[in-house]
Motif scaffolding. Structure first.
Motif, PDB file in Angstrom:
ATOM      1  N   HIS A 230      18.607  36.766  45.433  1.00  0.00           N
ATOM      2  CA  HIS A 230      17.372  37.112  44.724  1.00  0.00           C
ATOM      3  C   HIS A 230      17.326  36.500  43.332  1.00  0.00           C
ATOM      4  CE1 HIS A 230      16.834  40.935  47.391  1.00  0.00           C
ATOM      5  NE2 HIS A 230      16.467  39.819  47.993  1.00  0.00           N
TER       6      HIS A 230
ATOM      7  N   TYR B  42      16.661  45.484  45.817  1.00  0.00           N
ATOM      8  CA  TYR B  42      16.654  44.186  45.149  1.00  0.00           C
ATOM      9  C   TYR B  42      18.065  43.737  44.747  1.00  0.00           C
ATOM     10  CZ  TYR B  42      14.428  40.232  43.043  1.00  0.00           C
ATOM     11  OH  TYR B  42      14.029  38.953  42.780  1.00  0.00           O
TER      12      TYR B  42
ATOM     13  N   ARG C 194      17.347  29.403  48.449  1.00  0.00           N
ATOM     14  CA  ARG C 194      16.125  30.115  48.849  1.00  0.00           C
ATOM     15  C   ARG C 194      15.090  29.170  49.466  1.00  0.00           C
ATOM     16  NH1 ARG C 194      14.974  35.145  47.131  1.00  0.00           N
ATOM     17  NH2 ARG C 194      12.758  34.617  47.070  1.00  0.00           N
TER      18      ARG C 194
END
Ligand code: FES
Ligand code: FES
Length: 483
Positions: A356, A421, A347
């Motif tokens: 995520h 998500y 990330r």
């Protein structure tokens, strides 16, 4: 390990890293033993199957030798966590962790496996029943290294196995579990029985007296009542767990009921030693004995400013270390702190924000990426552990800028996403499944995404999306084109 610096070993890290994330473990130094080739093996040694400590759980799930000679071990594997955690979790990690609900520990005690460990130059072997001394405690000294286990091979012509456990949902820690291995003669008479129960007391328990009572019985002569009585007698002087999930009384009764089922199952399948586990090629996994990474390297000391050593490439000693990855088909190198998780590396260093961060301790699956084609939790490994591996993120699945893959497209078409998500992880899990199993049954799709939680609970549409993608990838059920 011996320098008094509170070092901890890590191989899979599927328990240790969550404990560190929750600050329940604070090792000053981690020593990665995952790439020591001498610790990862499955081989026949006289009358036993010897398994190295760092052998991955998903290898044991599908290994032909384990399935043929220690079928009880193969049978319990799908009950351990999820496929992405089994892809990283190891035999030795589970044994050394000594969770009372651990399935591998139960099998080791039930089958009277021998565990081997080293302390310095001293090599020590111990019976599994003597290895576990309490919840999360073993005879392993603080500077000891578990090197492997030997599971005895039963020479009988007809051996059957059974295993049952009960938990609040698949992959959660069991409230009670039971295992049985039974050998029959040609007439179907029991000649040997190994029985065990787990998760109800601080260590797994064998039921030797009940095993002896089963000898010389036929299937028709086996009664449930004596089994219940033996379990009750065994647990009568034991401290049985009781908590808000399950009372002690419930666990006692559950252990007896599960053992009855396990014994009956073992008896029924005693004429075959093959276990009904999913072949690797249909579960989106690599072949059992294929090494995940040909690069031989030893990483160590992830939480302090020390060296990270790869024999093929000499790195200088310094705080940060260079990690080489294949990310979505491109060779990438990055200089990072050794304690950086793979998730944070993807990330923050590569700006691949499709991975995520959800729970960050291995429960939700939002951080799922593919490592060498296999889904793993990127929050549960350090980026240095991925050195030399190929990582695929959701960004790597699109055919071109502004285009969607077939799976992404069907997720849109069937409303397989709401907030989105969980979606990248779901699509990566689906991608791994369909890469090896182009026509999965619904149950196989469910199993493939079961490691991923959707907070919006859109599971029905997610399953529909994957089934539709499978059809489209086989050239079926294509969308109408044109007016
Ligand atoms: Fe990794 Fe939840 S499993 S963020
Ligand atoms: Fe919202 Fe799954 S779509 S978490």
């Amino acid at each position: 390990m011996g320098d008094g610096d509170e070092a901890r070993l890590i191989a899979g890290g599927q328990t240790l890293v969550p404990l560190m994330a929750m600050r329940l473990a604070r090792p000053k130094r981690l020593i990665d033993i995952a790439r020591i080739p001498e610790l990862a093996f499955v081989r026949k040694e006289d009358s036993a199957i010897a398994i190295g400590a760092t052998t991955r759980q998903h290898v044991l799930e599908h290994d032909p030798l384990v399935r043929a000679e220690v079928p009880l071990l193969a049978m319990v594997m799908p009950h351990i966590g999820h496929a992405p955690t089994r892809a990283r979790g190891t035999l030795g990690g589970s044994l050394a962790n000594a969770d009372p609900a651990a399935e591998i520990a139960l099998v080791a005690v039930t089958l009277e496996a021998t565990l081997a460990y080293r302390e310095g130059a001293r090599a020590i072997e111990t019976a599994a029943a003597e290895f576990f001394t309490g919840p999360m405690t073993t005879v392993l000294p603080p500077t000891g290294l578990l090197t492997g286990a030997r599971f005895p091979i039963w020479r009988h012509a007809r051996v059957g196995v059974g295993f049952h456990e009960v938990s609040s949902r698949t992959s959660d820690f069991a409230f009670a579990s039971a295992a049985a291995q039974i050998a029959l003669d040609e007439a179907g008479i029991c000649r040997r029985a190994a029985l065990g129960i787990g998760a109800v007391t601080s260590v797994p328990l064998r039921l030797d007296r009940l095993g002896e009572k089963l000898e010389n019985l036929s299937f028709q002569e086996v009664q449930e009542k004596p089994i219940r009585e033996e379990v009750a007698a065994l647990l009568s002087d034991q401290d049985v767990f009781s908590d808000l999930h399950a009372s002690g009384d419930y666990r006692r009764r559950a252990a007896a009921a599960l053992l009855i089922r396990a014994i009956f199952d073992a008896w029924r399948n005693a004429d075959q030693t093959a276990v009904d586990v999913i072949p690797a090629e249909r579960a989106g996994l690599r072949p059992a004995n294929e090494s995940l990474n040909p690069v031989i390297s030893v990483g160590r000391a992830f939480t302090q400013a020390v060296d990270y050593w790869v024999p093929a490439r000499a790195y200088p000693l310094r705080d940060d270390t260079i990690v080489h990855l294949d990310v979505n088909g491109a060779a990438r190198s990055v200089e990072i702190e050794p304690r950086t998780s793979l998730l944070d590396c993807l990330r923050e260093q590569f700006l691949l924000t499709g991975a995520h961060a959800g729970c960050e301790h291995g429960v939700c699956g939002a951080c799922t990426v593919l490592m060498d084609g296999t889904p793993i939790r990127s929050c549960l490994m350090f980026a240095v552990q991925a050195d030399g591996h190929a990582i695929t993120t959701i960004e790597g699945l699109t055919p071109g800028p502004g285009e969607l893959s077939i799976i992404q497209d069907t997720f849109c078409e069937t409303h397989g996403m709401q907030c989105g998500y969980c979606t990248p992880a779901m699509i990566l899990a689906a991608h791994a499944l369909l890469a090896s199993n182009p026509a999965p049954a619904r149950a196989e799709i469910v199993r493939a995404v079961s490691a991923n939680l959707c907070r919006c609970t859109g599971y029905a549409q997610i399953i529909e999306a994957i089934a539709l993608a499978a059809e489209r990838m086989r050239g079926l059920n294509r969308p109408a084109t044109g007016p």
